[in-house]
Design an enzyme around this catalytic site. Structure first.
Site, short mmCIF file in Angstrom:
data_model
loop_
_atom_site.label_atom_id
_atom_site.label_comp_id
_atom_site.label_asym_id
_atom_site.label_seq_id
_atom_site.Cartn_x
_atom_site.Cartn_y
_atom_site.Cartn_z
N MET A 9 65.35 25.17 -13.35
CA MET A 9 65.76 26.57 -13.47
C MET A 9 65.83 27.22 -12.08
O MET A 9 64.95 27.01 -11.25
CB MET A 9 64.79 27.32 -14.36
N HIS B 292 60.38 31.94 -13.41
CA HIS B 292 59.54 33.05 -12.93
C HIS B 292 58.53 33.46 -14.01
O HIS B 292 57.37 33.75 -13.72
CB HIS B 292 60.40 34.27 -12.59
#
Ligand code: PAF
Length: 290
Positions: free
Chosen positions: A185, A38
């Site tokens: 991830m 993110h």
């Protein structure tokens, strides 16, 4: 100064004001439990825009009845700190009741790239994603929104919805961020047991094997078999391991020059997905695909 905004009308007014003042607004939609993946989207948005908005909303309509909605990690304090460190101006964190008001009865139904893979494994998932992303775009009418290539199929579904509905927002898809051993991830990596964590490398390994074989001219069936063998040898229970057209996700035509490899599987109760765009190859596949 960072501000957390809960009300959609307030959020929309702030974005309109910024854009009216000539600022380019970037938007990163998330479900929280933020990680370096993110952060890379936020960093890209910060480079390309004057103001960045990040939404945090765990969207109930994209989870199936047997899925992990209730246990999905909720880490608002850590998320807020990470976003402050990245200079994010607004965090949009709506209440569920403002996204789905009482009596809510409207959904966006998606087809095309939504149909195969995750669409088969998680019925209704992409209708829920498209519905919430559309609602988020209405509350955050940004110039451009950033999505991760890790959820490749999701990014295709969003791009198709934006095109089909004529939504006035640009979509940027950013590269997948990986752990040092290659694991993509994901907020769901936190679920992996100590025993399963090393096995999770199987997903990226299977994609690298696919890329090698593809570049060497192998046929689709051989590549998909090798991907499955790699996953199984690490104890991954396979949902799918396949090549597809990178834009439509349709099965590959004979002599395809472009492809994406996609994998999904489970380790214990943790479900993981990953993908890799394969290098364009000029020559036809050597294997017979009759
Ligand atoms: O990728 C996600 O985190 C979610 O699917 C999204 C796009 C925020 C919609 O809930």
């Amino acid at each position: 100064m960072q501000q957390v905004v809960h009300d959609p009308d307030h959020m929309r007014a702030l974005v309109h004001e910024a854009r009216a003042a000539g600022q380019r607004v970037g938007f990163v939609p998330t479900m929280g439990a933020l990680h370096a993946g993110h952060a890379s989207l936020v960093a890209r948005a910060s480079r390309e825009c004057d103001v960045v908005v990040v939404s945090i909303f765990v969207n109930p309509t994209q989870f199936g009845p047997q899925e992990d909605f209730t246990r999905y990690p909720r880490t608002l304090a850590a998320d807020t700190a990470l976003l402050a460190a990245h200079g994010v101006r607004w965090i949009y964190a709506p209440e569920a009741s403002s996204v789905y008001p009482p009596g809510d009865a409207t959904r966006i139904v998606v087809g095309g790239p939504a149909v195969r893979f995750e669409g088969e494994q998680r019925p209704g998932h992409f209708d829920g994603v498209a519905t919430v992303v559309c609602k988020l775009f209405l509350a955050v009418p940004a110039d451009v929104a950033y999505f991760g290539a890790k959820d490749w199929q999701q990014s295709l579904v969003v791009k198709r919805m934006v095109r089909d509905l004529g939504l006035p927002i640009g979509i940027v898809v950013c590269p997948t961020m990986r752990e040092p051993d290659g694991l993509a991830m994901s907020s769901r990596n936190a679920y992996l047991s100590v025993a399963d964590r090393p096995r999770a490398v199987a997903l990226s390994e299977s994609l690298h094997r696919a890329a090698e074989l593809w570049s060497a001219g192998a046929d689709t069936a051989t590549i998909e078999r090798t991907m499955r063998e790699t996953l199984s040898s690490h104890g991954v229970v396979i949902d799918y391991a396949a090549l597809a057209d990178p834009e439509s996700l349709d099965p590959l035509p004979k002599n395809a020059t472009r492809a994406i490899a996609l994998v999904a599987g489970r380790l214990g109760s943790t479900r993981l997905i990953d993908n890799m765009e394969l290098p364009t190859r000029g020559s036809p596949e050597r294997g017979a695909e009759t």
